[in-house]
Design a protein around this motif. Structure first.
Motif, PDB file in Angstrom:
ATOM      1  N   LEU A 135       0.819  -1.205   0.000  1.00  0.00           N
ATOM      2  CA  LEU A 135       0.000   0.000   0.000  1.00  0.00           C
ATOM      3  C   LEU A 135       0.861   1.267   0.000  1.00  0.00           C
ATOM      4  CD1 LEU A 135      -2.612  -1.120   2.686  1.00  0.00           C
ATOM      5  CD2 LEU A 135      -3.066  -0.764   0.253  1.00  0.00           C
ATOM      6  N   PRO A 136       1.843   1.368  -0.876  1.00  0.00           N
ATOM      7  CA  PRO A 136       2.715   2.552  -0.859  1.00  0.00           C
ATOM      8  C   PRO A 136       1.976   3.845  -1.155  1.00  0.00           C
ATOM      9  CG  PRO A 136       3.075   1.276  -2.860  1.00  0.00           C
ATOM     10  CD  PRO A 136       2.208   0.430  -1.972  1.00  0.00           C
ATOM     11  N   ALA A 137       0.869   3.768  -1.905  1.00  0.00           N
ATOM     12  CA  ALA A 137       0.131   4.981  -2.252  1.00  0.00           C
ATOM     13  C   ALA A 137      -0.534   5.629  -1.036  1.00  0.00           C
ATOM     14  CB  ALA A 137      -0.928   4.663  -3.311  1.00  0.00           C
ATOM     15  N   LEU A 138      -0.695   4.881   0.047  1.00  0.00           N
ATOM     16  CA  LEU A 138      -1.356   5.405   1.235  1.00  0.00           C
ATOM     17  C   LEU A 138      -0.376   5.913   2.299  1.00  0.00           C
ATOM     18  CD1 LEU A 138      -4.287   2.876   1.874  1.00  0.00           C
ATOM     19  CD2 LEU A 138      -4.329   5.059   0.654  1.00  0.00           C
ATOM     20  N   ILE A 139       0.927   5.790   2.039  1.00  0.00           N
ATOM     21  CA  ILE A 139       1.906   6.114   3.064  1.00  0.00           C
ATOM     22  C   ILE A 139       1.781   7.558   3.541  1.00  0.00           C
ATOM     23  CG2 ILE A 139       4.381   6.445   3.506  1.00  0.00           C
ATOM     24  CD1 ILE A 139       4.897   3.936   1.832  1.00  0.00           C
ATOM     25  N   ASP A 140       1.758   8.510   2.616  1.00  0.00           N
ATOM     26  CA  ASP A 140       1.717   9.929   3.013  1.00  0.00           C
ATOM     27  C   ASP A 140       0.473  10.243   3.830  1.00  0.00           C
ATOM     28  OD1 ASP A 140       4.114  10.368   1.764  1.00  0.00           O
ATOM     29  OD2 ASP A 140       3.243  11.239  -0.051  1.00  0.00           O
ATOM     30  N   ALA A 141      -0.692   9.778   3.364  1.00  0.00           N
ATOM     31  CA  ALA A 141      -1.944  10.066   4.067  1.00  0.00           C
ATOM     32  C   ALA A 141      -1.965   9.392   5.436  1.00  0.00           C
ATOM     33  CB  ALA A 141      -3.132   9.600   3.234  1.00  0.00           C
ATOM     34  N   ALA A 142      -1.489   8.142   5.492  1.00  0.00           N
ATOM     35  CA  ALA A 142      -1.493   7.421   6.765  1.00  0.00           C
ATOM     36  C   ALA A 142      -0.528   8.060   7.759  1.00  0.00           C
ATOM     37  CB  ALA A 142      -1.124   5.954   6.534  1.00  0.00           C
ATOM     38  N   GLN A 143       0.650   8.476   7.288  1.00  0.00           N
ATOM     39  CA  GLN A 143       1.599   9.140   8.169  1.00  0.00           C
ATOM     40  C   GLN A 143       1.031  10.450   8.710  1.00  0.00           C
ATOM     41  OE1 GLN A 143       5.156   9.382   5.718  1.00  0.00           O
ATOM     42  NE2 GLN A 143       6.109   7.719   6.859  1.00  0.00           N
ATOM     43  N   LEU A 144       0.371  11.221   7.849  1.00  0.00           N
ATOM     44  CA  LEU A 144      -0.225  12.479   8.290  1.00  0.00           C
ATOM     45  C   LEU A 144      -1.295  12.225   9.353  1.00  0.00           C
ATOM     46  CD1 LEU A 144      -1.259  15.497   6.150  1.00  0.00           C
ATOM     47  CD2 LEU A 144      -2.881  14.531   7.772  1.00  0.00           C
ATOM     48  N   CYS A 145      -2.180  11.257   9.091  1.00  0.00           N
ATOM     49  CA  CYS A 145      -3.251  10.972  10.040  1.00  0.00           C
ATOM     50  C   CYS A 145      -2.695  10.497  11.378  1.00  0.00           C
ATOM     51  CB  CYS A 145      -4.202   9.925   9.455  1.00  0.00           C
ATOM     52  SG  CYS A 145      -5.225  10.521   8.086  1.00  0.00           S
ATOM     53  N   LEU A 146      -1.738   9.583  11.335  1.00  0.00           N
ATOM     54  CA  LEU A 146      -1.168   9.086  12.585  1.00  0.00           C
ATOM     55  C   LEU A 146      -0.481  10.209  13.354  1.00  0.00           C
ATOM     56  CD1 LEU A 146      -0.563   6.711  14.446  1.00  0.00           C
ATOM     57  CD2 LEU A 146       1.542   6.342  13.169  1.00  0.00           C
ATOM     58  N   THR A 147       0.273  11.050  12.639  1.00  0.00           N
ATOM     59  CA  THR A 147       0.958  12.170  13.285  1.00  0.00           C
ATOM     60  C   THR A 147      -0.038  13.073  14.008  1.00  0.00           C
ATOM     61  OG1 THR A 147       2.753  12.161  11.664  1.00  0.00           O
ATOM     62  CG2 THR A 147       2.407  14.201  12.898  1.00  0.00           C
ATOM     63  N   GLU A 148      -1.130  13.403  13.340  1.00  0.00           N
ATOM     64  CA  GLU A 148      -2.112  14.315  13.934  1.00  0.00           C
ATOM     65  C   GLU A 148      -2.833  13.669  15.116  1.00  0.00           C
ATOM     66  OE1 GLU A 148      -2.067  17.328  13.302  1.00  0.00           O
ATOM     67  OE2 GLU A 148      -0.832  17.243  11.500  1.00  0.00           O
ATOM     68  N   LEU A 149      -3.145  12.380  15.029  1.00  0.00           N
ATOM     69  CA  LEU A 149      -3.835  11.702  16.125  1.00  0.00           C
ATOM     70  C   LEU A 149      -2.938  11.585  17.359  1.00  0.00           C
ATOM     71  CD1 LEU A 149      -5.790   8.855  14.274  1.00  0.00           C
ATOM     72  CD2 LEU A 149      -6.606  11.103  14.992  1.00  0.00           C
ATOM     73  N   VAL A 150      -1.654  11.281  17.139  1.00  0.00           N
ATOM     74  CA  VAL A 150      -0.725  11.190  18.268  1.00  0.00           C
ATOM     75  C   VAL A 150      -0.471  12.574  18.860  1.00  0.00           C
ATOM     76  CG1 VAL A 150       1.641  10.614  18.946  1.00  0.00           C
ATOM     77  CG2 VAL A 150       0.363   9.076  17.441  1.00  0.00           C
ATOM     78  N   THR A 151      -0.302  13.579  17.990  1.00  0.00           N
ATOM     79  CA  THR A 151      -0.081  14.950  18.468  1.00  0.00           C
ATOM     80  C   THR A 151      -1.276  15.444  19.275  1.00  0.00           C
ATOM     81  OG1 THR A 151       1.336  15.438  16.559  1.00  0.00           O
ATOM     82  CG2 THR A 151       0.404  17.319  17.738  1.00  0.00           C
ATOM     83  N   ASN A 152      -2.463  15.012  18.898  1.00  0.00           N
ATOM     84  CA  ASN A 152      -3.662  15.398  19.638  1.00  0.00           C
ATOM     85  C   ASN A 152      -3.610  14.875  21.077  1.00  0.00           C
ATOM     86  OD1 ASN A 152      -6.443  16.646  19.239  1.00  0.00           O
ATOM     87  ND2 ASN A 152      -6.985  14.665  20.118  1.00  0.00           N
ATOM     88  N   VAL A 153      -3.100  13.650  21.249  1.00  0.00           N
ATOM     89  CA  VAL A 153      -2.944  13.092  22.593  1.00  0.00           C
ATOM     90  C   VAL A 153      -1.914  13.893  23.380  1.00  0.00           C
ATOM     91  CG1 VAL A 153      -2.251  11.066  23.933  1.00  0.00           C
ATOM     92  CG2 VAL A 153      -3.611  10.776  21.858  1.00  0.00           C
ATOM     93  N   ILE A 154      -0.773  14.183  22.753  1.00  0.00           N
ATOM     94  CA  ILE A 154       0.289  14.936  23.419  1.00  0.00           C
ATOM     95  C   ILE A 154      -0.212  16.300  23.872  1.00  0.00           C
ATOM     96  CG2 ILE A 154       2.555  16.023  23.103  1.00  0.00           C
ATOM     97  CD1 ILE A 154       3.180  13.773  21.082  1.00  0.00           C
ATOM     98  N   THR A 155      -0.967  16.969  22.997  1.00  0.00           N
ATOM     99  CA  THR A 155      -1.405  18.341  23.268  1.00  0.00           C
ATOM    100  C   THR A 155      -2.547  18.415  24.267  1.00  0.00           C
ATOM    101  OG1 THR A 155      -0.748  18.995  21.029  1.00  0.00           O
ATOM    102  CG2 THR A 155      -2.259  20.475  22.203  1.00  0.00           C
TER     103      THR A 155
END
Length: 219
Positions: A40-60
């Motif tokens: 699923l290489p085509a989903l890497i950018d979108a998945a990385q962005l979503c995971l980053t934002e969800l984890v950052t939401n927990v941190i913040t």
């Protein structure tokens, strides 16, 4: 996106960690390795962005060093990303951030990129999740190679009980035999990955990441 069968090597991946900014980069790398291995290489950018934002939401909004879990899996024809934390006091929701503000856009980005997203409260906290369409249909058929069947059986057994390890005081010959058997198992598993559309080199790279995380302790 071309519709194609999901490779049989697709697996659910989960990792516990403490929510800290320095954890985001290794998690993004793990996403890249998993999605490359799953075809699923085509989903890497979108998945990385979503995971980053969800984890950052927990941190913040929950706090630094909050015990957190991330899980990535294939649910039907979608890739599902879940971030779980123990806080149930405030359920996350998109904010209307001003054009000059740097924060407040995380969940809005997730909502824009993902096909769907949501928050599921439970007894031990909440799970914020999102799903991305893959274009996959049914799993690919199994290959009837003996090495493939051996690896398949071991993968099934792996989830129920550990494989025996040589005791510290066993003979050198016994340990050498066990080591040879372990190497043979690795070869069979790499063949299984290759037979089902996986990349052995990527799998070894990912395994090294997991090994280093385990040896260093997941804090």
């Amino acid at each position: 996106m071309n519709v194609r069968p999901c490779p049989a090597s697709c697996q659910e991946w989960e990792l516990p960690f403490l929510a800290e900014p320095e954890r985001v980069a290794p998690l993004r790398r793990a996403v890249r390795l998993n999605l490359t291995r799953w075809g699923l290489p085509a989903l890497i950018d979108a998945a990385q962005l979503c995971l980053t934002e969800l984890v950052t939401n927990v941190i913040t909004h929950v706090g630094v060093k909050t015990p957190t879990w991330v899980a990535i899996s294939l649910k039907g024809t979608h890739l599902r990303i879940e971030v779980r934390d123990p806080d149930i006091g405030t359920l996350p929701k998109p904010l209307r951030a001003a054009a000059t503000e740097e924060n407040g856009r995380g969940l809005s980005l997730v909502a824009a990129v993902a096909d769907r997203w949501g928050v599921s409260p439970h007894d031990y906290g909440k799970t914020t999740w999102c799903e991305l369409a893959t274009g996959f249909t049914e799993p690919a058929a199994r290959v009837g190679d003996p090495r493939d069947m051996r690896a398949e059986a071991l993968l099934t057994l792996y989830g129920s009980r550990p494989l025996p390890l040589p005791a510290p005081r066993t003979s050198r010959l016994s340990r050498a035999t066990a080591e040879e058997a372990a190497i043979g198992l690795i070869v069979d598993l790499l063949h299984w990955l290759s037979a089902h559309g996986g990349d052995p080199d990527t799998a070894l790279d990912y395994a090294q990441v997991q090994l280093e995380a385990g040896l260093g302790g997941v804090s």
